[in-house]
Design a protein around this motif. Structure first.
Motif, PDB file in Angstrom:
ATOM      1  N   VAL A   1       0.815  -1.220   0.000  1.00 27.95           N
ATOM      2  CA  VAL A   1       0.000   0.000   0.000  1.00 27.95           C
ATOM      3  C   VAL A   1       0.848   1.270   0.000  1.00 27.95           C
ATOM      4  O   VAL A   1       0.405   2.321  -0.482  1.00 27.95           O
ATOM      5  N   THR A   2       2.064   1.183   0.523  1.00 29.00           N
ATOM      6  CA  THR A   2       2.952   2.343   0.544  1.00 29.00           C
ATOM      7  C   THR A   2       3.755   2.463  -0.743  1.00 29.00           C
ATOM      8  O   THR A   2       3.900   3.557  -1.302  1.00 29.00           O
ATOM      9  N   GLU A   3       4.258   1.334  -1.239  1.00 26.66           N
ATOM     10  CA  GLU A   3       5.121   1.366  -2.419  1.00 26.66           C
ATOM     11  C   GLU A   3       4.333   1.391  -3.725  1.00 26.66           C
ATOM     12  O   GLU A   3       4.825   1.901  -4.743  1.00 26.66           O
ATOM     13  N   ASN A   4       3.115   0.834  -3.736  1.00 25.29           N
ATOM     14  CA  ASN A   4       2.308   0.749  -4.967  1.00 25.29           C
ATOM     15  C   ASN A   4       0.891   1.271  -4.712  1.00 25.29           C
ATOM     16  O   ASN A   4      -0.092   0.546  -4.874  1.00 25.29           O
ATOM     17  N   PRO A   5       0.755   2.536  -4.314  1.00 23.93           N
ATOM     18  CA  PRO A   5      -0.565   3.043  -3.905  1.00 23.93           C
ATOM     19  C   PRO A   5      -1.596   3.060  -5.028  1.00 23.93           C
ATOM     20  O   PRO A   5      -2.784   2.812  -4.767  1.00 23.93           O
ATOM     21  N   ILE A   6      -1.198   3.341  -6.259  1.00 26.21           N
ATOM     22  CA  ILE A   6      -2.158   3.388  -7.368  1.00 26.21           C
ATOM     23  C   ILE A   6      -2.711   1.995  -7.647  1.00 26.21           C
ATOM     24  O   ILE A   6      -3.937   1.809  -7.785  1.00 26.21           O
ATOM     25  N   GLU A   7      -1.826   1.005  -7.709  1.00 25.26           N
ATOM     26  CA  GLU A   7      -2.263  -0.371  -7.967  1.00 25.26           C
ATOM     27  C   GLU A   7      -3.211  -0.865  -6.874  1.00 25.26           C
ATOM     28  O   GLU A   7      -4.178  -1.578  -7.151  1.00 25.26           O
TER      29      GLU A   7
ATOM     30  N   LYS B   1      -5.186   1.058  -4.928  1.00 24.50           N
ATOM     31  CA  LYS B   1      -6.469   1.765  -5.025  1.00 24.50           C
ATOM     32  C   LYS B   1      -7.309   1.264  -6.203  1.00 24.50           C
ATOM     33  O   LYS B   1      -8.544   1.291  -6.149  1.00 24.50           O
ATOM     34  N   GLN B   2      -6.657   0.800  -7.258  1.00 23.41           N
ATOM     35  CA  GLN B   2      -7.393   0.246  -8.395  1.00 23.41           C
ATOM     36  C   GLN B   2      -8.149  -1.022  -8.009  1.00 23.41           C
ATOM     37  O   GLN B   2      -9.159  -1.359  -8.625  1.00 23.41           O
ATOM     38  N   ARG B   3      -7.660  -1.720  -7.006  1.00 24.05           N
ATOM     39  CA  ARG B   3      -8.221  -3.016  -6.619  1.00 24.05           C
ATOM     40  C   ARG B   3      -9.178  -2.929  -5.438  1.00 24.05           C
ATOM     41  O   ARG B   3      -9.729  -3.947  -5.023  1.00 24.05           O
ATOM     42  N   ILE B   4      -9.355  -1.729  -4.897  1.00 27.54           N
ATOM     43  CA  ILE B   4     -10.175  -1.563  -3.691  1.00 27.54           C
ATOM     44  C   ILE B   4     -11.393  -0.700  -3.989  1.00 27.54           C
ATOM     45  O   ILE B   4     -11.310   0.306  -4.692  1.00 27.54           O
ATOM     46  N   GLY B   5     -12.521  -1.110  -3.428  1.00 22.58           N
ATOM     47  CA  GLY B   5     -13.688  -0.248  -3.341  1.00 22.58           C
ATOM     48  C   GLY B   5     -13.868   0.136  -1.885  1.00 22.58           C
ATOM     49  O   GLY B   5     -13.856  -0.735  -1.003  1.00 22.58           O
ATOM     50  N   TYR B   6     -14.010   1.429  -1.622  1.00 18.44           N
ATOM     51  CA  TYR B   6     -14.005   1.908  -0.237  1.00 18.44           C
ATOM     52  C   TYR B   6     -15.230   2.759   0.029  1.00 18.44           C
ATOM     53  O   TYR B   6     -15.516   3.718  -0.691  1.00 18.44           O
ATOM     54  N   LEU B   7     -15.961   2.376   1.064  1.00 17.93           N
ATOM     55  CA  LEU B   7     -17.065   3.194   1.565  1.00 17.93           C
ATOM     56  C   LEU B   7     -16.675   3.700   2.944  1.00 17.93           C
ATOM     57  O   LEU B   7     -16.720   2.950   3.917  1.00 17.93           O
ATOM     58  N   PRO B   8     -16.237   4.973   3.057  1.00 15.11           N
ATOM     59  CA  PRO B   8     -15.899   5.502   4.379  1.00 15.11           C
ATOM     60  C   PRO B   8     -17.144   5.711   5.216  1.00 15.11           C
ATOM     61  O   PRO B   8     -18.274   5.678   4.708  1.00 15.11           O
ATOM     62  N   GLU B   9     -16.931   5.949   6.506  1.00 12.34           N
ATOM     63  CA  GLU B   9     -18.067   6.096   7.425  1.00 12.34           C
ATOM     64  C   GLU B   9     -18.969   7.252   7.009  1.00 12.34           C
ATOM     65  O   GLU B   9     -20.187   7.161   7.071  1.00 12.34           O
ATOM     66  N   SER B  10     -18.362   8.346   6.585  1.00 11.63           N
ATOM     67  CA  SER B  10     -19.126   9.467   6.042  1.00 11.63           C
ATOM     68  C   SER B  10     -18.779   9.566   4.562  1.00 11.63           C
ATOM     69  O   SER B  10     -17.763  10.158   4.193  1.00 11.63           O
TER      70      SER B  10
ATOM     71  N   ARG C   1     -12.118   6.446 -12.015  1.00 15.31           N
ATOM     72  CA  ARG C   1     -11.558   5.105 -11.819  1.00 15.31           C
ATOM     73  C   ARG C   1     -10.911   4.557 -13.095  1.00 15.31           C
ATOM     74  O   ARG C   1     -10.443   3.419 -13.125  1.00 15.31           O
ATOM     75  N   GLY C   2     -10.915   5.353 -14.160  1.00 13.13           N
ATOM     76  CA  GLY C   2     -10.238   4.941 -15.384  1.00 13.13           C
ATOM     77  C   GLY C   2     -11.116   4.230 -16.386  1.00 13.13           C
ATOM     78  O   GLY C   2     -10.619   3.669 -17.372  1.00 13.13           O
ATOM     79  N   ILE C   3     -12.432   4.225 -16.146  1.00 19.21           N
ATOM     80  CA  ILE C   3     -13.362   3.615 -17.104  1.00 19.21           C
ATOM     81  C   ILE C   3     -13.760   4.716 -18.094  1.00 19.21           C
ATOM     82  O   ILE C   3     -14.594   5.559 -17.789  1.00 19.21           O
ATOM     83  N   THR C   4     -13.150   4.708 -19.260  1.00 21.90           N
ATOM     84  CA  THR C   4     -13.330   5.810 -20.210  1.00 21.90           C
ATOM     85  C   THR C   4     -14.236   5.459 -21.385  1.00 21.90           C
ATOM     86  O   THR C   4     -14.794   6.355 -22.024  1.00 21.90           O
ATOM     87  N   ASP C   5     -14.386   4.161 -21.679  1.00 19.42           N
ATOM     88  CA  ASP C   5     -15.272   3.774 -22.779  1.00 19.42           C
ATOM     89  C   ASP C   5     -16.722   4.080 -22.403  1.00 19.42           C
ATOM     90  O   ASP C   5     -17.221   3.631 -21.359  1.00 19.42           O
ATOM     91  N   LYS C   6     -17.417   4.842 -23.231  1.00 17.40           N
ATOM     92  CA  LYS C   6     -18.763   5.305 -22.898  1.00 17.40           C
ATOM     93  C   LYS C   6     -19.741   4.155 -22.711  1.00 17.40           C
ATOM     94  O   LYS C   6     -20.594   4.183 -21.814  1.00 17.40           O
ATOM     95  N   GLU C   7     -19.622   3.126 -23.548  1.00 20.15           N
ATOM     96  CA  GLU C   7     -20.531   1.983 -23.414  1.00 20.15           C
ATOM     97  C   GLU C   7     -20.292   1.243 -22.102  1.00 20.15           C
ATOM     98  O   GLU C   7     -21.241   0.797 -21.448  1.00 20.15           O
TER      99      GLU C   7
ATOM    100  N   ILE D   1     -18.561   0.349  -8.380  1.00 20.54           N
ATOM    101  CA  ILE D   1     -18.792   0.608  -9.802  1.00 20.54           C
ATOM    102  C   ILE D   1     -17.655   0.084 -10.674  1.00 20.54           C
ATOM    103  O   ILE D   1     -17.862  -0.271 -11.839  1.00 20.54           O
ATOM    104  N   HIS D   2     -16.439  -0.008 -10.140  1.00 22.99           N
ATOM    105  CA  HIS D   2     -15.301  -0.505 -10.933  1.00 22.99           C
ATOM    106  C   HIS D   2     -15.036  -1.990 -10.691  1.00 22.99           C
ATOM    107  O   HIS D   2     -14.007  -2.516 -11.122  1.00 22.99           O
ATOM    108  N   ASP D   3     -15.996  -2.674 -10.039  1.00 24.66           N
ATOM    109  CA  ASP D   3     -15.905  -4.120  -9.783  1.00 24.66           C
ATOM    110  C   ASP D   3     -14.587  -4.494  -9.112  1.00 24.66           C
ATOM    111  O   ASP D   3     -13.808  -5.293  -9.632  1.00 24.66           O
ATOM    112  N   PRO D   4     -14.316  -3.927  -7.927  1.00 24.98           N
ATOM    113  CA  PRO D   4     -13.028  -4.164  -7.272  1.00 24.98           C
ATOM    114  C   PRO D   4     -12.909  -5.567  -6.707  1.00 24.98           C
ATOM    115  O   PRO D   4     -13.909  -6.225  -6.418  1.00 24.98           O
ATOM    116  N   GLN D   5     -11.660  -5.996  -6.499  1.00 23.52           N
ATOM    117  CA  GLN D   5     -11.404  -7.314  -5.918  1.00 23.52           C
ATOM    118  C   GLN D   5     -11.565  -7.301  -4.402  1.00 23.52           C
ATOM    119  O   GLN D   5     -11.838  -8.328  -3.793  1.00 23.52           O
ATOM    120  N   VAL D   6     -11.377  -6.126  -3.800  1.00 17.00           N
ATOM    121  CA  VAL D   6     -11.467  -5.974  -2.345  1.00 17.00           C
ATOM    122  C   VAL D   6     -12.442  -4.850  -2.037  1.00 17.00           C
ATOM    123  O   VAL D   6     -12.371  -3.770  -2.642  1.00 17.00           O
TER     124      VAL D   6
END
Length: 242
Positions: A65-71, A73-82, A102-108, A149-154
């Protein structure tokens, strides 16, 4: 899917998280419990990369999580308390924005993902309303929708049924159970009946330390005949007295 190894978080002289370790596997729904101020939210924020650990390590799908933060975050869906949202946006506008961020650019694909989460989270009747005009329950559903929405693994969900009525809670629980087949899910909640209803593991953290890591059945067996709330109070009260 997720490995937490001796995580520590200090705020000056206050140690909020003190050597927390656990693993979460695909198919797990982990009930992450503890009193207010126990270190739950801080731990989840470190796993998601929102906070940097003082020491220790957390990995998601093999990425640090420290060395590869982008990778991570791509794999996590997060719902914070607020769950934060732009109040002036409609539900559709906000979820479209999240998908694109989240990087989903294709309109369809954006349209397909949007349609899927609107159905899953029962948002069809309010999809063109601005978020500021939604009830707390609907805003919470929007929060769940943006997390998946990005179908995360975690999935890391902090109080996902907060503000929902009993029927809405049931629907969200069914959704979490349906998604758990191919995801690892962390569910932080104060509603202990949810642990019995949908979790296959329970961790209790108090004063920054893990006190319990076992199945809900083993947890309840600690005090035969007692409710899960009573067992929880017994464990956490003992920790305070100790």
């Amino acid at each position: 899917m997720v490995t937490v190894d001796r995580l520590v978080k200090d705020y000056g002289t206050l140690r909020a998280v003190d050597g927390v370790s656990f693993t979460i596997n695909k198919g797990d729904i982990l009930g992450f419990l503890g009193p207010n101020g126990a270190g739950k939210s801080t731990t989840m924020k470190m796993i998601t990369g929102f906070l940097t650990p003082t020491s220790g390590k957390a990995t998601v799908d093999g990425f640090d999580v420290t060395e590869n933060p982008i990778e991570v975050k791509q794999r996590i869906g997060y719902l914070p308390e607020s769950s934060a949202a732009y109040p002036e946006m409609t539900v559709v506008e906000f979820l479209t924005y999240v998908a694109e961020a989240r990087g989903i650019t294709d309109k369809e694909e954006v349209t397909s993902r949007l349609a899927d989460v609107i159905v899953k989270c029962h948002l069809d009747s309010v999809k063109y309303r601005t978020i500021e005009n939604l009830s707390k329950g609907y805003r919470q559903r929007v929060g769940v929708a943006q997390a998946i929405i990005h179908d995360p693994q975690v999935l890391i969900l902090d109080e996902p049924t907060d503000g929902l009525d009993p029927n809405q809670k049931h629907e969200v629980r069914k959704l979490i159970q349906a998604m758990a087949k191919d995801k690892a899910i962390v569910l932080s909640t104060h509603i202990l009946e949810e642990v019995e209803a949908i979790c296959n593991r329970v961790i209790i953290i108090d004063q920054g330390k893990v006190l319990v890591d076992e199945t809900p059945e083993a947890f309840k067996a600690r005090k035969p005949g007692a409710t899960i709330d009573e067992v929880f109070r017994d464990i956490t009260n003992k920790n305070i007295l100790a």
